[in-house]
Design an enzyme around this catalytic site. Sequence first.
Site, PDB file in Angstrom:
ATOM      1  N   ARG A  69      13.599 -16.383  63.134  1.00  0.00           N
ATOM      2  CA  ARG A  69      15.129 -16.916  62.469  1.00  0.00           C
ATOM      3  C   ARG A  69      15.840 -16.616  62.717  1.00  0.00           C
ATOM      4  O   ARG A  69      16.083 -15.226  62.279  1.00  0.00           O
ATOM      5  CB  ARG A  69      15.132 -18.103  61.298  1.00  0.00           C
ATOM      6  N   TYR A 197      13.619 -20.303  69.790  1.00  0.00           N
ATOM      7  CA  TYR A 197      12.229 -20.303  68.899  1.00  0.00           C
ATOM      8  C   TYR A 197      12.577 -21.097  67.641  1.00  0.00           C
ATOM      9  O   TYR A 197      13.286 -21.658  67.516  1.00  0.00           O
ATOM     10  CB  TYR A 197      12.215 -18.596  68.225  1.00  0.00           C
ATOM     11  N   LYS A 206      14.623 -26.994  59.562  1.00  0.00           N
ATOM     12  CA  LYS A 206      15.051 -26.596  58.876  1.00  0.00           C
ATOM     13  C   LYS A 206      16.455 -26.466  59.349  1.00  0.00           C
ATOM     14  O   LYS A 206      17.245 -27.044  58.139  1.00  0.00           O
ATOM     15  CB  LYS A 206      15.022 -24.500  58.830  1.00  0.00           C
ATOM     16  N   HIS A 226      12.175 -26.903  50.414  1.00  0.00           N
ATOM     17  CA  HIS A 226      11.114 -26.418  50.816  1.00  0.00           C
ATOM     18  C   HIS A 226      10.553 -26.264  50.061  1.00  0.00           C
ATOM     19  O   HIS A 226       9.962 -25.398  49.434  1.00  0.00           O
ATOM     20  CB  HIS A 226      11.640 -24.845  51.432  1.00  0.00           C
ATOM     21  N   SER A 248       8.976 -17.154  51.807  1.00  0.00           N
ATOM     22  CA  SER A 248       8.120 -16.998  52.384  1.00  0.00           C
ATOM     23  C   SER A 248       6.654 -15.733  52.258  1.00  0.00           C
ATOM     24  O   SER A 248       7.224 -14.831  51.157  1.00  0.00           O
ATOM     25  CB  SER A 248       8.809 -16.314  53.280  1.00  0.00           C
ATOM     26  N   CYS A 250       3.738 -15.767  50.487  1.00  0.00           N
ATOM     27  CA  CYS A 250       3.131 -16.615  49.071  1.00  0.00           C
ATOM     28  C   CYS A 250       2.013 -16.953  49.449  1.00  0.00           C
ATOM     29  O   CYS A 250       1.390 -17.864  48.868  1.00  0.00           O
ATOM     30  CB  CYS A 250       3.808 -17.159  48.425  1.00  0.00           C
ATOM     31  N   GLY A 251       1.801 -17.671  51.077  1.00  0.00           N
ATOM     32  CA  GLY A 251       0.876 -18.991  51.385  1.00  0.00           C
ATOM     33  C   GLY A 251       1.061 -19.923  50.834  1.00  0.00           C
ATOM     34  O   GLY A 251      -0.020 -20.165  50.405  1.00  0.00           O
ATOM     35  N   THR A 253       1.365 -22.451  53.177  1.00  0.00           N
ATOM     36  CA  THR A 253       0.167 -23.694  53.601  1.00  0.00           C
ATOM     37  C   THR A 253      -0.944 -23.601  53.535  1.00  0.00           C
ATOM     38  O   THR A 253      -1.988 -24.530  53.178  1.00  0.00           O
ATOM     39  CB  THR A 253       0.098 -23.322  55.289  1.00  0.00           C
ATOM     40  N   ASP A 275       5.387 -27.405  54.026  1.00  0.00           N
ATOM     41  CA  ASP A 275       6.526 -26.993  54.449  1.00  0.00           C
ATOM     42  C   ASP A 275       7.416 -28.020  53.582  1.00  0.00           C
ATOM     43  O   ASP A 275       8.896 -26.956  52.993  1.00  0.00           O
ATOM     44  CB  ASP A 275       7.336 -26.871  56.030  1.00  0.00           C
ATOM     45  N   ASN A 364       5.160 -12.847  63.130  1.00  0.00           N
ATOM     46  CA  ASN A 364       5.825 -14.212  62.909  1.00  0.00           C
ATOM     47  C   ASN A 364       5.217 -14.645  64.313  1.00  0.00           C
ATOM     48  O   ASN A 364       5.206 -16.030  64.397  1.00  0.00           O
ATOM     49  CB  ASN A 364       7.295 -14.376  62.794  1.00  0.00           C
ATOM     50  N   SER A 365       3.801 -14.463  64.571  1.00  0.00           N
ATOM     51  CA  SER A 365       3.118 -15.694  66.299  1.00  0.00           C
ATOM     52  C   SER A 365       3.021 -16.597  64.894  1.00  0.00           C
ATOM     53  O   SER A 365       2.653 -17.383  63.630  1.00  0.00           O
ATOM     54  CB  SER A 365       1.891 -15.198  66.177  1.00  0.00           C
ATOM     55  N   ARG A 366       3.306 -18.503  65.830  1.00  0.00           N
ATOM     56  CA  ARG A 366       3.431 -19.712  65.106  1.00  0.00           C
ATOM     57  C   ARG A 366       2.225 -20.449  65.783  1.00  0.00           C
ATOM     58  O   ARG A 366       1.841 -20.256  67.031  1.00  0.00           O
ATOM     59  CB  ARG A 366       4.163 -19.909  65.494  1.00  0.00           C
TER      60      ARG A 366
HETATM   61  O1  TSX Z   1      -2.138 -17.496  49.970  1.00  0.00           O
HETATM   62  C1  TSX Z   1      -2.461 -17.032  49.728  1.00  0.00           C
HETATM   63  N1  TSX Z   1      -2.830 -17.414  48.416  1.00  0.00           N
HETATM   64  C2  TSX Z   1      -2.875 -18.718  48.283  1.00  0.00           C
HETATM   65  C3  TSX Z   1      -3.462 -19.662  48.589  1.00  0.00           C
HETATM   66  C4  TSX Z   1      -4.230 -21.080  48.746  1.00  0.00           C
HETATM   67  N2  TSX Z   1      -3.194 -15.776  49.938  1.00  0.00           N
HETATM   68  C5  TSX Z   1      -2.565 -14.559  50.847  1.00  0.00           C
HETATM   69  C6  TSX Z   1      -0.786 -15.185  50.859  1.00  0.00           C
HETATM   70  C7  TSX Z   1      -0.402 -14.136  52.378  1.00  0.00           C
HETATM   71  C8  TSX Z   1      -0.032 -15.604  53.124  1.00  0.00           C
HETATM   72  C9  TSX Z   1      -3.483 -14.358  48.418  1.00  0.00           C
HETATM   73  N3  TSX Z   1      -3.966 -13.022  48.859  1.00  0.00           N
HETATM   74  C10 TSX Z   1      -3.134 -15.257  47.517  1.00  0.00           C
HETATM   75  C11 TSX Z   1      -3.433 -17.109  47.762  1.00  0.00           C
HETATM   76  O2  TSX Z   1      -3.391 -17.102  46.668  1.00  0.00           O
HETATM   77  N4  TSX Z   1      -3.908 -14.661  46.612  1.00  0.00           N
HETATM   78  C12 TSX Z   1      -3.699 -13.081  47.437  1.00  0.00           C
HETATM   79  C13 TSX Z   1      -4.203 -11.509  46.876  1.00  0.00           C
HETATM   80  C14 TSX Z   1      -5.631 -11.371  46.902  1.00  0.00           C
HETATM   81  C15 TSX Z   1      -6.232 -10.961  48.666  1.00  0.00           C
HETATM   82  C16 TSX Z   1      -6.998 -10.854  48.398  1.00  0.00           C
HETATM   83  C17 TSX Z   1      -8.293 -10.721  47.634  1.00  0.00           C
HETATM   84  C18 TSX Z   1      -8.140 -11.644  46.246  1.00  0.00           C
HETATM   85  C19 TSX Z   1      -6.049 -11.603  45.896  1.00  0.00           C
HETATM   86  N5  TSX Z   1      -9.486 -10.824  47.395  1.00  0.00           N
HETATM   87  C20 TSX Z   1     -10.758 -10.559  48.351  1.00  0.00           C
HETATM   88  O3  TSX Z   1      -9.721  -9.609  49.063  1.00  0.00           O
HETATM   89  C21 TSX Z   1     -11.819  -9.893  47.968  1.00  0.00           C
HETATM   90 MN    MN Z   2       8.886 -23.284  55.676  1.00  0.00          MN
END
Ligand code: TSX
Ligand code: MN
Length: 588
Positions: A69, A197, A206, A226, A248, A250-251, A253, A275, A364-366
């Site tokens: 974007r 894109y 969006k 969001h 973005s 923070c995981g 999905t 999303d 940013n591949s999807r």
């Molecule tokens: O998505 C993540 N979540 C939510 C999951 C349900 N991620 C990935 C973030 C990038 C998109 C995370 N990364 C999460 C998390 O709860 N926590 C972390 C940090 C983390 C990374 C690796 C480990 C522990 C915590 N452990 C090992 O690698 C063994």
């Molecule tokens: Mn989003």
Amino acid sequence: MTENKDLLDWVAGVEKKVRPAKVSWCDGSEEEKACLIADLSASGHLIPLNEEKWPGCHLHRSHHQDVARTEHLTFICTENEEDAGPTNHWMSPKDADRKVGSLFEGCMEGRTMYVVPFIMGPAGSPHSKVGVQITDSAYVALSLRTMTRMGNIALEQLGTSTDFARCLHSLGDLNPDRRFICHFQEKSEIWSYGSGYGGNALLSKKCFALRVASWMAKEEGWLAEHMLIMGIEDPQGKVSYIAAAFPSACGKTNLAMLVPPLSQKGYKVWTVGDDIAWMRYGKDGQLYAINPEAGFFGVVPGTNTKTNPNAEKTIQKNTIFTNVAMTPDRSPWWEGRDKTAPAGMIDWQGRPWRSGDAAAAHPNSRFTTPAAQCPSISPEWENPEGVPISAIIFGGRRAKLAPLVFESFNWQHGVYLGATMASETTAAATGAVGVVRRDPFAMIPFCGYNMADYFSHWLEMGRKGENPPSIFHVNWFKTDEEGRFMWPGFGENLRVLRWILDRVHGKGATTDSAIGHLPAPGAIDLEGLETTEADMEALLNIDVEAWNAEAEDHKAFFEKFGDRMPDVLLREHQSLVERLSRSVTQEV
Ligand code: TSX
Ligand code: MN
């Protein structure tokens, strides 16, 4: 087709302007899908992947300067500049007409103009809305088929109503200097020029479901957010639903598709959306949410059987992979798939790739994949009434400051938590690592109007319902002195969600703090984890000095909004400062 005069007039007007070689109305049929795929494959815009291992999957490569974007080219075109607010770029409708409208003159010469009707939300739902996108990209038409309820079904729902979002898109010449995404909230219209894109070109997502819908939601008394939506089923079979907003990286999905670890026997997570959530109060005074989308358009790198086994299973068939690498046996590949990259790959730009080169897949591949294929998809995901939301969760990536989880004192304090959300940048995002960025409600790039008015609308929504959800804040990313993550995250996050649901159901012990209600010692189940009660104490520790600095930063951020900032939130800030100063006195 349709007898909707408004729609026919609009399409005829656009046709006259863009002068396509051919007009094609999308009906959503299987034959049409096969045609689109055949055309895109013939022109090289889709590369069929290994049919045995990846049935119905294709690789698409977007232009190398058109991979994300483009916020600096995204405009809110309200009549008044103040209605766009200080966090958006504004362009007057007049300037938009002159600068952007003119680009559409003859822009589809020699090309097919697709007319793509779609529904956001389950067909027939009182929450759902119709849009129609005109586009000269068959890839966009095909993607909308996965991401929305597309075709005749939408024309049937629309009938003769004039109430549909008018979405106009052209690839133009893909020149980044002639790329604009314009939103006309006052007439539910979107113009996108010069990009193929996803976020710039699939106008349902969006552009409509957030930037235009957030404005509609304010006018009509609901919320377009969001947020992911998920159900958590307990061992007794009771399912409670939550909605959660994260910036973005923070995981989101991953959380939406969480797989409970073996130690959490009897629990099950149901995915409703990953999303976007549209939420409104039901007659019973509860807040109900729908996922307006029908597919997932998720970031691929980092997805694997450990981080997100359900996504891994979802994308094995009928998926478009955009800008990933390809192995010699025509399988898609990306960083974070397996430890060692296979030999003989070609990268996301189609060039031979060797170990040691830059990333093979674009960061940013999807994937574009049908939600119905997700193993954890909720049986309620297409319920036209939506699912009742018990808790709203905000979050961010904060290495030090924010505790693992806390609960707001009340709705208004919860809105303060949303308004002051922030996240630290990661390597995947360009620029410095660990820089704090404010991203209220994870809506900074997606709020279609003045965010101060948006905060007011959220405050208003708390007064509207008899039984508004409780509001929480989480942080999966706290690190220790050595920079190691203190919380195992991923599936183990279910333990935190269980405490949240305990609170919602009138259980769950708390300790009070200056920033909100914290879990009492022992209130979060740590059975079977290496994490100790002492670790938990550190995960929940409040560093008053650091929070004082944070509160200062909240104030500075709020000042951007001037007079339009709601007093209530300025008073919440004052109360936070006072509580922090009292908590220091207590410690001494
Ligand atoms: O998505 C993540 N979540 C939510 C999951 C349900 N991620 C990935 C973030 C990038 C998109 C995370 N990364 C999460 C998390 O709860 N926590 C972390 C940090 C983390 C990374 C690796 C480990 C522990 C915590 N452990 C090992 O690698 C063994
Ligand atoms: Mn989003």
